[in-house]
Design a protein around this motif. Structure first.
Motif, PDB file in Angstrom:
ATOM      1  N   GLU A   1      11.805 -11.852   8.546  1.00 48.58           N
ATOM      2  CA  GLU A   1      10.598 -11.433   9.260  1.00 48.58           C
ATOM      3  C   GLU A   1      10.166 -10.029   8.857  1.00 48.58           C
ATOM      4  O   GLU A   1       8.962  -9.733   8.826  1.00 48.58           O
ATOM      5  N   THR A   2      11.122  -9.158   8.565  1.00 43.86           N
ATOM      6  CA  THR A   2      10.775  -7.795   8.159  1.00 43.86           C
ATOM      7  C   THR A   2       9.973  -7.814   6.876  1.00 43.86           C
ATOM      8  O   THR A   2       9.003  -7.058   6.713  1.00 43.86           O
ATOM      9  N   ASP A   3      10.343  -8.693   5.950  1.00 53.30           N
ATOM     10  CA  ASP A   3       9.613  -8.853   4.696  1.00 53.30           C
ATOM     11  C   ASP A   3       8.172  -9.277   4.968  1.00 53.30           C
ATOM     12  O   ASP A   3       7.206  -8.674   4.457  1.00 53.30           O
ATOM     13  N   ALA A   4       8.000 -10.298   5.787  1.00 50.59           N
ATOM     14  CA  ALA A   4       6.646 -10.784   6.088  1.00 50.59           C
ATOM     15  C   ALA A   4       5.818  -9.735   6.822  1.00 50.59           C
ATOM     16  O   ALA A   4       4.629  -9.549   6.541  1.00 50.59           O
ATOM     17  N   TRP A   5       6.437  -9.023   7.761  1.00 51.15           N
ATOM     18  CA  TRP A   5       5.703  -8.015   8.524  1.00 51.15           C
ATOM     19  C   TRP A   5       5.296  -6.824   7.662  1.00 51.15           C
ATOM     20  O   TRP A   5       4.267  -6.198   7.905  1.00 51.15           O
ATOM     21  N   SER A   6       6.082  -6.502   6.636  1.00 54.51           N
ATOM     22  CA  SER A   6       5.687  -5.389   5.774  1.00 54.51           C
ATOM     23  C   SER A   6       4.409  -5.736   5.017  1.00 54.51           C
ATOM     24  O   SER A   6       3.528  -4.890   4.827  1.00 54.51           O
ATOM     25  N   THR A   7       4.268  -7.002   4.612  1.00 55.00           N
ATOM     26  CA  THR A   7       3.029  -7.450   3.985  1.00 55.00           C
ATOM     27  C   THR A   7       1.878  -7.422   4.983  1.00 55.00           C
ATOM     28  O   THR A   7       0.781  -6.935   4.681  1.00 55.00           O
ATOM     29  N   ALA A   8       2.115  -7.947   6.176  1.00 58.91           N
ATOM     30  CA  ALA A   8       1.074  -7.972   7.200  1.00 58.91           C
ATOM     31  C   ALA A   8       0.596  -6.566   7.528  1.00 58.91           C
ATOM     32  O   ALA A   8      -0.611  -6.321   7.682  1.00 58.91           O
ATOM     33  N   LEU A   9       1.531  -5.635   7.627  1.00 58.26           N
ATOM     34  CA  LEU A   9       1.167  -4.263   7.976  1.00 58.26           C
ATOM     35  C   LEU A   9       0.416  -3.586   6.841  1.00 58.26           C
ATOM     36  O   LEU A   9      -0.527  -2.820   7.072  1.00 58.26           O
ATOM     37  N   PHE A  10       0.795  -3.878   5.604  1.00 56.18           N
ATOM     38  CA  PHE A  10       0.072  -3.326   4.470  1.00 56.18           C
ATOM     39  C   PHE A  10      -1.380  -3.785   4.491  1.00 56.18           C
ATOM     40  O   PHE A  10      -2.305  -2.996   4.289  1.00 56.18           O
ATOM     41  N   VAL A  11      -1.592  -5.060   4.713  1.00 52.56           N
ATOM     42  CA  VAL A  11      -2.948  -5.608   4.709  1.00 52.56           C
ATOM     43  C   VAL A  11      -3.764  -5.036   5.874  1.00 52.56           C
ATOM     44  O   VAL A  11      -4.930  -4.672   5.713  1.00 52.56           O
ATOM     45  N   ALA A  12      -3.161  -4.945   7.036  1.00 52.28           N
ATOM     46  CA  ALA A  12      -3.883  -4.466   8.216  1.00 52.28           C
ATOM     47  C   ALA A  12      -4.135  -2.970   8.179  1.00 52.28           C
ATOM     48  O   ALA A  12      -5.116  -2.487   8.752  1.00 52.28           O
ATOM     49  N   GLY A  13      -3.255  -2.214   7.542  1.00 59.30           N
ATOM     50  CA  GLY A  13      -3.365  -0.768   7.593  1.00 59.30           C
ATOM     51  C   GLY A  13      -2.822  -0.239   8.907  1.00 59.30           C
ATOM     52  O   GLY A  13      -2.123  -0.930   9.650  1.00 59.30           O
ATOM     53  N   ALA A  14      -3.171   1.006   9.225  1.00 55.75           N
ATOM     54  CA  ALA A  14      -2.606   1.668  10.393  1.00 55.75           C
ATOM     55  C   ALA A  14      -2.875   0.912  11.688  1.00 55.75           C
ATOM     56  O   ALA A  14      -2.061   0.933  12.617  1.00 55.75           O
ATOM     57  N   ARG A  15      -3.975   0.207  11.766  1.00 61.90           N
ATOM     58  CA  ARG A  15      -4.289  -0.535  12.987  1.00 61.90           C
ATOM     59  C   ARG A  15      -3.278  -1.642  13.246  1.00 61.90           C
ATOM     60  O   ARG A  15      -3.121  -2.108  14.379  1.00 61.90           O
ATOM     61  N   GLY A  16      -2.575  -2.085  12.207  1.00 61.85           N
ATOM     62  CA  GLY A  16      -1.593  -3.146  12.361  1.00 61.85           C
ATOM     63  C   GLY A  16      -0.359  -2.731  13.126  1.00 61.85           C
ATOM     64  O   GLY A  16       0.417  -3.583  13.561  1.00 61.85           O
ATOM     65  N   LEU A  17      -0.147  -1.422  13.303  1.00 63.94           N
ATOM     66  CA  LEU A  17       1.016  -0.973  14.060  1.00 63.94           C
ATOM     67  C   LEU A  17       0.982  -1.478  15.493  1.00 63.94           C
ATOM     68  O   LEU A  17       2.033  -1.695  16.105  1.00 63.94           O
ATOM     69  N   GLU A  18      -0.198  -1.673  16.043  1.00 62.24           N
ATOM     70  CA  GLU A  18      -0.295  -2.186  17.406  1.00 62.24           C
ATOM     71  C   GLU A  18       0.221  -3.617  17.493  1.00 62.24           C
ATOM     72  O   GLU A  18       0.897  -3.983  18.449  1.00 62.24           O
ATOM     73  N   ARG A  19      -0.088  -4.440  16.515  1.00 57.99           N
ATOM     74  CA  ARG A  19       0.415  -5.819  16.515  1.00 57.99           C
ATOM     75  C   ARG A  19       1.905  -5.874  16.223  1.00 57.99           C
ATOM     76  O   ARG A  19       2.607  -6.771  16.702  1.00 57.99           O
ATOM     77  N   LEU A  20       2.401  -4.954  15.416  1.00 59.47           N
ATOM     78  CA  LEU A  20       3.831  -4.920  15.119  1.00 59.47           C
ATOM     79  C   LEU A  20       4.631  -4.720  16.394  1.00 59.47           C
ATOM     80  O   LEU A  20       5.711  -5.291  16.553  1.00 59.47           O
TER      81      LEU A  20
END
Length: 347
Positions: free
Chosen positions: A293-312
């Motif tokens: 999951e950490t691997d997948a979330w690193s991709t998701a966070l890269f695509v989302a940018g800083a705003r993705g930290l809220e979903r993380l």
């Protein structure tokens, strides 16, 4: 979301290049041995503390064989493997899942939903169109019309479904979609390698699969410590993270599979919303209890940018270097980083 002590990262901490930190120890260091193999398209290194060279050799051999089996089943460029057979089915046709697909597809879909589709397991046809699967990489982007055709065919939306019949089945629902688990399979292979090490009695080790890392136990009387390097200056270490037993840390960045055309960088981390390289970040790093999951979330966070930290979420450490080179972290990551370690040398 927080700034690191109110300071931007000079020149951009664009990629997280992870290396075992070689810090001086006051006590006598344990016996340390390393084994390496080229697996999953990258150099994988297993470092063990307290195990003999023979013990590590046997355990690492089992781990590497497991990783190769996963690669052989899931590599997108192979013929006749599990991934190729799945993608060969007609859109809408249910396919019984076997092997690593049984566990990986549900986990990939869970991250897709939780991330708001910034991670997608079915961008395979787009990745192939862009030419990022293996070198040599292209020198220019594909035709806009070709990208749009795949997007119109559903490549970037939610186009993968699951159901339970006699077993678990899945199907692609749109003609533009193609299963590609490159954003999660390496983490899964690291987790499986960790299991093999422990089965063979190696309880204190660090697995590094080209930047996907997972720690087991400790390195003697201290944790495994990971240096965060500036990819624009590989000799410059910017911070250190101490990993807990079983913890993983994974980065996604714009610096690996990429090319430059007309002065602009194009990389393999595609935004499902556009079908093109994501532009909100230079690098994203996530820590978690499993590399999958950490691997997948690193991709998701890269695509989302800083705003993705809220979903993380607030409890899972996450770091984003945005497109302007500024560092953002949630509180969980900020409290784990040690910025005093600049200048630390790799082993």
């Amino acid at each position: 979301m927080h700034w690191f002590k109110g300071r931007p990262v000079h020149r951009g901490l664009a990629a997280l290049v992870l290396a075992v930190a070689a810090l001086a120890a006051c006590d006598r260091a344990p016996e340390v041995h390393r084994e390496q193999a080229f697996v999953l398209g990258t150099l994988v290194e297993i470092t063990a503390a307290g195990a003999s060279k023979e013990e590590l050799g046997e355990a690492a051999g089992a781990a590497f064989r497991e990783m190769r089996a996963i690669h052989n089943a899931l590599t997108p460029t192979a013929e006749g493997n599990l991934l190729a057979d799945f993608n060969g089915a007609a859109p809408g046709e249910w396919t019984a899942l076997e092997g690593p697909l049984t566990g990986l597809i549900p986990r990939a879909l869970a991250v897709q939903r939780a991330s708001g589709n910034t991670f997608s397991p079915h961008l395979g046809r787009l990745v192939g169109l862009w030419g990022f699967r293996e070198p040599p990489f292209p020198e220019e982007p594909p035709a806009e019309a070709a990208v749009e055709d795949l997007m119109d065919g559903g490549a970037g939306g939610e186009a993968l479904e699951l159901r339970r019949s006699d077993g678990l089945e899945a199907r692609l629902t749109r003609p533009g979609a193609g299963l590609d688990l490159g954003g999660i399979a390496k983490g899964y292979a690291v987790d499986r390698a960790a299991t093999k090490l422990k089965e063979h009695g190696v309880d204190n080790a660090l697995i590094n699969a080209g930047g996907d890392l997972r720690a087991l136990g400790t390195r003697g009387n201290r944790p495994w410590r990971i240096g965060i390097r500036d990819p624009r200056d590989r000799e410059r270490v910017l911070a250190v993270v101490a990993l807990r037993d079983g913890e993983a840390i994974v980065t996604s960045g714009d610096y690996e599979r990429s090319f430059t055309h007309d002065g602009r960088r194009y990389h393999h981390l595609l935004d499902p919303a556009t079908g093109r390289p994501a532009r909100r970040a230079r690098q994203a790093t996530v820590m978690g209890p499993r590399a999958t999951e950490t691997d997948a979330w690193s991709t998701a966070l890269f695509v989302a940018g800083a705003r993705g930290l809220e979903r993380l979420g607030a409890r899972q450490p996450g770091l984003v270097i945005d497109a302007e080179g500024r560092a953002h972290a949630n509180a969980a990551m900020e409290e784990r980083l040690d910025w005093r370690a600049e200048g630390m040398a790799a082993p």
